[in-house]
Enzyme design. Sequence first.
Site, PDB file in Angstrom:
ATOM      1  N   ASP A 280     -14.270  23.494 -97.249  1.00 34.24           N
ATOM      2  CA  ASP A 280     -15.361  24.303 -97.709  1.00 34.24           C
ATOM      3  C   ASP A 280     -16.636  23.462 -97.890  1.00 34.24           C
ATOM      4  O   ASP A 280     -17.669  23.587 -97.107  1.00 34.24           O
ATOM      5  CB  ASP A 280     -15.206  25.202 -98.620  1.00 34.24           C
ATOM      6  CG  ASP A 280     -14.742  26.701 -98.570  1.00 34.24           C
ATOM      7  OD1 ASP A 280     -14.846  27.104 -97.396  1.00 34.24           O
ATOM      8  OD2 ASP A 280     -14.204  27.211 -99.438  1.00 34.24           O
ATOM      9  N   LEU A 281     -16.126  22.285 -98.553  1.00 33.51           N
ATOM     10  CA  LEU A 281     -17.213  21.359 -98.963  1.00 33.51           C
ATOM     11  C   LEU A 281     -17.772  20.331 -97.743  1.00 33.51           C
ATOM     12  O   LEU A 281     -18.688  20.499 -97.155  1.00 33.51           O
ATOM     13  CB  LEU A 281     -16.776  20.647 -99.714  1.00 33.51           C
ATOM     14  CG  LEU A 281     -16.704  21.067-101.235  1.00 33.51           C
ATOM     15  CD1 LEU A 281     -16.130  20.166-102.142  1.00 33.51           C
ATOM     16  CD2 LEU A 281     -17.820  21.882-101.751  1.00 33.51           C
TER      17      LEU A 281
END
Length: 414
Positions: free
Chosen positions: A178-179
């Site tokens: 996600d990051l």
Amino acid sequence: MNSLDGIRVLDLSRVLAGPWCTQTLADLGADVIKIERPGTGDDTRTWGPPFLKDAQGQDTAEAAYYLGANRNKRSVTCDIAQPEGQALIRELVLHCDVFVENFKVGDMARYGLDYASLSALNPKLVYCSVTGFGQTGPYRERAGYDYAVQGIGGLMSVTGERDDLGGGPQKVGVAVADLFTGMYATVAILAALRHVDRTGQGQQVDMALLDTQVAMLANLGANYLVSGKVPGRVGNAHQNIVPYQVFETAPPAGSASGSRDHLILAVGNDGQFAKFCAVAGCPELAQDPRYALNADRVRHRAELVPVLETLLKTRTKSDWLATLEGAKVPCGAINTLNEVLTDPQVHARSMVSDWVHPIKANLKLVASPIKMSLTPVRQDLPPPMLGQHTAQVLQEVLGWSAQQQGALRDKGII
């Protein structure tokens, strides 16, 4: 002045990958308008405990998870499932440079908020879609979650202790797919804005968690493509460098029986290995033809590492760290988060920031790591309460009167 002053972002993303992207844009000065569902908002508002506590010490509806990914934004509530909500989004798009969403493939088209529809209204619009698997391919309609993508994308196959040591696949402690997708999306949006500057033409940015996870395989992906050999898990060791791993050290004097201490030894080249051997009192290891060169140390890992394990246990962590740092041999402690967030270097770099939040006047959050000499990141809007800026944005951006807003409020649209 901030780098992205004058850029307005309409943010229809939630959870982490999209909000991480838009938080970075907001830090850089963009006006990020976060669109949230009336009554509930971003899913992560409820992802706790921990929750922010009020003056009486009671939990509020503001989860720490949400607070960590939504600073410097303005929150507007809008029900995009309703025609009036969709019309409001289309009107806002006329005043925005960037549109970010992370709905399932096809959802935006059903709402008339897809790239084709919105770019027809605003040809300069940079439209970024963040999904698990992208807008094309056989998996495009699947829901995508960081945990699953860490597995599907190979990261868990190379993370964790070796199976012969009782290990198994492990996910990374934070949602790295996600990051990283959020950060890649930020880079792509900035590049697309540059294209708008040159040509006046917007475009669609198609970001996928799986694509990002595959790219993140980095040297391990290259290792496989070059050698045809599938890498396995090596725990805290490095696939291509030796010694580059965690070692146990002697416990400090007076510690409880059975206590263990560790440090990271990160020797990156042959010169550093020779320095390590010198301060460790074993210079002959650096002269041994099996260990003099990194490539040979990797080949003879099984013989060298046990020797080093025995050696590192002869002195305490603090002793090793002081000696190795003095000799400029890369090493480090393994800190817990309380140690990290009170570390003098972390504070010298202003990586813990103070905010005045409507609930807590001295809210502390992890700060942006971006340091710029002329256009520093902003710090003026704490993570917003749900719908906190709805009236302000509709009046300021669209010129709507209180009466116009009231009509939509009465219907539950905003």
